[in-house]
Design an enzyme around this catalytic site. Sequence first.
Site, PDB file in Angstrom:
ATOM      1  N   ASN A   7      -0.934  29.840 -34.006  1.00  0.00           N
ATOM      2  CA  ASN A   7      -1.431  28.990 -32.924  1.00  0.00           C
ATOM      3  C   ASN A   7      -2.170  29.889 -31.930  1.00  0.00           C
ATOM      4  OD1 ASN A   7      -1.839  27.307 -30.782  1.00  0.00           O
ATOM      5  ND2 ASN A   7       0.304  26.702 -30.532  1.00  0.00           N
ATOM      6  N   ARG A  91      -2.812  25.699 -36.146  1.00  0.00           N
ATOM      7  CA  ARG A  91      -2.880  24.562 -35.232  1.00  0.00           C
ATOM      8  C   ARG A  91      -4.305  24.467 -34.694  1.00  0.00           C
ATOM      9  NH1 ARG A  91      -1.265  24.093 -29.010  1.00  0.00           N
ATOM     10  NH2 ARG A  91      -1.534  21.844 -28.865  1.00  0.00           N
ATOM     11  N   HIS A 180      -1.205  16.166 -28.752  1.00  0.00           N
ATOM     12  CA  HIS A 180       0.229  16.345 -29.048  1.00  0.00           C
ATOM     13  C   HIS A 180       0.643  15.552 -30.289  1.00  0.00           C
ATOM     14  CE1 HIS A 180       1.066  17.092 -24.472  1.00  0.00           C
ATOM     15  NE2 HIS A 180       0.868  18.240 -25.092  1.00  0.00           N
ATOM     16  N   LEU A 209       7.183  15.299 -22.686  1.00  0.00           N
ATOM     17  CA  LEU A 209       7.094  15.643 -21.261  1.00  0.00           C
ATOM     18  C   LEU A 209       7.296  17.142 -21.079  1.00  0.00           C
ATOM     19  CD1 LEU A 209       9.346  12.731 -19.858  1.00  0.00           C
ATOM     20  CD2 LEU A 209       6.901  12.675 -20.437  1.00  0.00           C
ATOM     21  N   GLY A 210       6.185  17.847 -20.897  1.00  0.00           N
ATOM     22  CA  GLY A 210       6.262  19.296 -20.692  1.00  0.00           C
ATOM     23  C   GLY A 210       5.336  19.650 -19.552  1.00  0.00           C
ATOM     24  N   ASN A 211       4.729  20.808 -19.618  1.00  0.00           N
ATOM     25  CA  ASN A 211       3.740  21.141 -18.609  1.00  0.00           C
ATOM     26  C   ASN A 211       2.528  20.232 -18.803  1.00  0.00           C
ATOM     27  OD1 ASN A 211       3.078  22.576 -16.371  1.00  0.00           O
ATOM     28  ND2 ASN A 211       2.007  24.155 -17.529  1.00  0.00           N
ATOM     29  N   GLY A 212       2.134  20.057 -20.070  1.00  0.00           N
ATOM     30  CA  GLY A 212       1.196  18.985 -20.427  1.00  0.00           C
ATOM     31  C   GLY A 212       2.042  17.845 -20.976  1.00  0.00           C
ATOM     32  N   ARG A 241      -2.113  18.802 -13.969  1.00  0.00           N
ATOM     33  CA  ARG A 241      -3.201  17.839 -14.222  1.00  0.00           C
ATOM     34  C   ARG A 241      -2.900  16.487 -13.576  1.00  0.00           C
ATOM     35  NH1 ARG A 241      -3.223  18.659 -20.621  1.00  0.00           N
ATOM     36  NH2 ARG A 241      -2.223  20.685 -20.376  1.00  0.00           N
ATOM     37  N   ASP A 285       6.580  23.837 -12.003  1.00  0.00           N
ATOM     38  CA  ASP A 285       7.767  23.931 -12.849  1.00  0.00           C
ATOM     39  C   ASP A 285       8.806  22.916 -12.365  1.00  0.00           C
ATOM     40  OD1 ASP A 285      10.347  24.764 -13.906  1.00  0.00           O
ATOM     41  OD2 ASP A 285       9.267  26.525 -14.625  1.00  0.00           O
ATOM     42  N   PHE A 286       9.226  22.048 -13.278  1.00  0.00           N
ATOM     43  CA  PHE A 286      10.130  20.959 -12.895  1.00  0.00           C
ATOM     44  C   PHE A 286      11.488  21.474 -12.429  1.00  0.00           C
ATOM     45  CE2 PHE A 286       8.005  16.920 -13.856  1.00  0.00           C
ATOM     46  CZ  PHE A 286       6.828  17.420 -14.388  1.00  0.00           C
ATOM     47  N   GLY A 333       9.556  20.491 -22.951  1.00  0.00           N
ATOM     48  CA  GLY A 333      10.349  21.193 -21.928  1.00  0.00           C
ATOM     49  C   GLY A 333      11.138  20.302 -20.993  1.00  0.00           C
ATOM     50  N   GLU A 336      13.322  17.428 -23.130  1.00  0.00           N
ATOM     51  CA  GLU A 336      14.487  17.942 -23.862  1.00  0.00           C
ATOM     52  C   GLU A 336      15.581  18.435 -22.914  1.00  0.00           C
ATOM     53  OE1 GLU A 336      12.988  21.078 -26.437  1.00  0.00           O
ATOM     54  OE2 GLU A 336      11.450  19.728 -27.187  1.00  0.00           O
ATOM     55  N   GLU A 386       6.699  21.516 -33.601  1.00  0.00           N
ATOM     56  CA  GLU A 386       5.361  21.356 -34.167  1.00  0.00           C
ATOM     57  C   GLU A 386       5.125  22.369 -35.293  1.00  0.00           C
ATOM     58  OE1 GLU A 386       4.528  21.328 -29.925  1.00  0.00           O
ATOM     59  OE2 GLU A 386       2.606  20.408 -30.426  1.00  0.00           O
TER      60      GLU A 386
HETATM   61  P1  AMP Z   1       6.599  22.820 -22.289  1.00  0.00           P
HETATM   62  O1  AMP Z   1       5.198  22.661 -21.820  1.00  0.00           O
HETATM   63  O2  AMP Z   1       7.037  21.807 -23.277  1.00  0.00           O
HETATM   64  O3  AMP Z   1       6.929  24.242 -22.704  1.00  0.00           O
HETATM   65  O4  AMP Z   1       7.524  22.542 -20.990  1.00  0.00           O
HETATM   66  C1  AMP Z   1       7.501  23.429 -19.922  1.00  0.00           C
HETATM   67  C2  AMP Z   1       8.147  22.768 -18.727  1.00  0.00           C
HETATM   68  O5  AMP Z   1       9.481  22.360 -19.046  1.00  0.00           O
HETATM   69  C3  AMP Z   1       8.276  23.734 -17.569  1.00  0.00           C
HETATM   70  O6  AMP Z   1       7.221  23.552 -16.661  1.00  0.00           O
HETATM   71  C4  AMP Z   1       9.566  23.334 -16.922  1.00  0.00           C
HETATM   72  O7  AMP Z   1       9.223  22.651 -15.748  1.00  0.00           O
HETATM   73  C5  AMP Z   1      10.217  22.334 -17.840  1.00  0.00           C
HETATM   74  N1  AMP Z   1      11.642  22.672 -18.073  1.00  0.00           N
HETATM   75  C6  AMP Z   1      12.143  23.576 -18.900  1.00  0.00           C
HETATM   76  N2  AMP Z   1      13.512  23.597 -18.797  1.00  0.00           N
HETATM   77  C7  AMP Z   1      13.845  22.684 -17.857  1.00  0.00           C
HETATM   78  C8  AMP Z   1      15.072  22.231 -17.295  1.00  0.00           C
HETATM   79  N3  AMP Z   1      16.249  22.741 -17.667  1.00  0.00           N
HETATM   80  N4  AMP Z   1      15.018  21.266 -16.356  1.00  0.00           N
HETATM   81  C9  AMP Z   1      13.841  20.757 -15.955  1.00  0.00           C
HETATM   82  N5  AMP Z   1      12.650  21.136 -16.456  1.00  0.00           N
HETATM   83  C10 AMP Z   1      12.643  22.078 -17.392  1.00  0.00           C
END
Ligand code: AMP
Length: 403
Positions: A7, A91, A180, A209-212, A241, A285-286, A333, A336, A386
Amino acid sequence: MKILVINCGSSSLKYQLFDMDQEKCLARGGVERVGSPDAFMTHRSTGNDKVKRDVDAPDHERGLKYVFDALVDPNIGVINSLSDISAIGHRVVHGGERFAGSVLIDEEVMRALHECQDLAPLHNPPNIMGIEACRRLMPDLPMVGVFDTAFHQTMPKEAYLYGLPYDMYVNHGVRRYGFHGTSHRYVSRRAAMLMKRPPEEICLVTCHLGNGSSIAAVKRGKSVDTSMGFTPLEGLVMGTRSGDLDPAIVSFLCEELDKSASEVVLGYLNKNSGVLGLSGGLSNDFRDLERAAEEGHQLARLALDVFAYRVVKYIGAYAAAMGALDGIVFTAGVGENSSTMRKRICERLQIFGVGLDNEKNSVRGLEQIISTPESRVTVMAIPTNEEIMIARDTAEIVSSMGA
Ligand code: AMP
């Protein structure tokens, strides 16, 4: 059969080597800061500690050489020779309308990939660079392209067309493509298995539900709508975004800020909006936002509320679009890991008879049903994968070549 999954991003590349007989990941890692003097690589193989070292990787090809060397290294490697690898799965972010599934890469496919570059100027060029570098380094190895857009090619016209002159679609390719797709495909298959129902019998909303972030309506195993559109900017509020907004805001901001349209779209809507912008620049960052919200930070709380509200709106819309809702999947992120975000969303879905089991919902990073037995909709947390989907598609295509 051993399959290498690659990737390539603009300044990084990630890899995983799978033994497909047991679908086991033998090694994984990546090269980061490709093109900069402080490039470094990480490599972790089964049974060994993670290795991190500085590398001289002015381009992706040099970065990939380090990956191949690490895989056959007598100390940290996992194979004796590169000829143990049967194929490489790549990818690719955008396959346009041309690719509704994964394909064996040949000259014609390379030409088509170059034609798709205009549609994804940020993402496709590094993907193509990675493929070309691998083809130079391993010219005899079969390579397969797996597209983020492919799973959504089953959307009906009513879902993928915008309310624009039809000519914009026909002559300029302006339509919803969705992204995605490999993740939505993986989690929708896993969800059917968890629910012990054939995919062809159920209607799911999958929430990546992640950064994107994106949401898909998966009806009887097929994507029928999804929130990302012509680019990955549309849909949900994301880390940085904006997601959906009135398109007239772009020209308004151009005038207000004395910027060009592309500066507004890239600099503001892609990089400085979303929960980062809503929280007053606090964080994308959540985890930071959840902590700050708990400590009383009003804008962090607001950002999380806006994020959750948009997710709820899409779930409602997709239930109506499919005419049914059997399951909701949370992945990536945030999906999950964040039990509080899942709760925030599910509390607003009582109209569908959604009941969350608070104890099961407290899990992090595990695959399981998190709704109560009485819930009319099965809610699931499913870690996405993925890479295994890319490896499976690659193995299948390569096996059929030998058949
Ligand atoms: P991804 O783009 O799928 O890698 O997701 C990244 C995002 O997941 C990061 O910006 C975090 O905000 C969020 N994340 C990861 N672990 C946690 C957690 N334990 N609680 C809340 N958000 C999380």
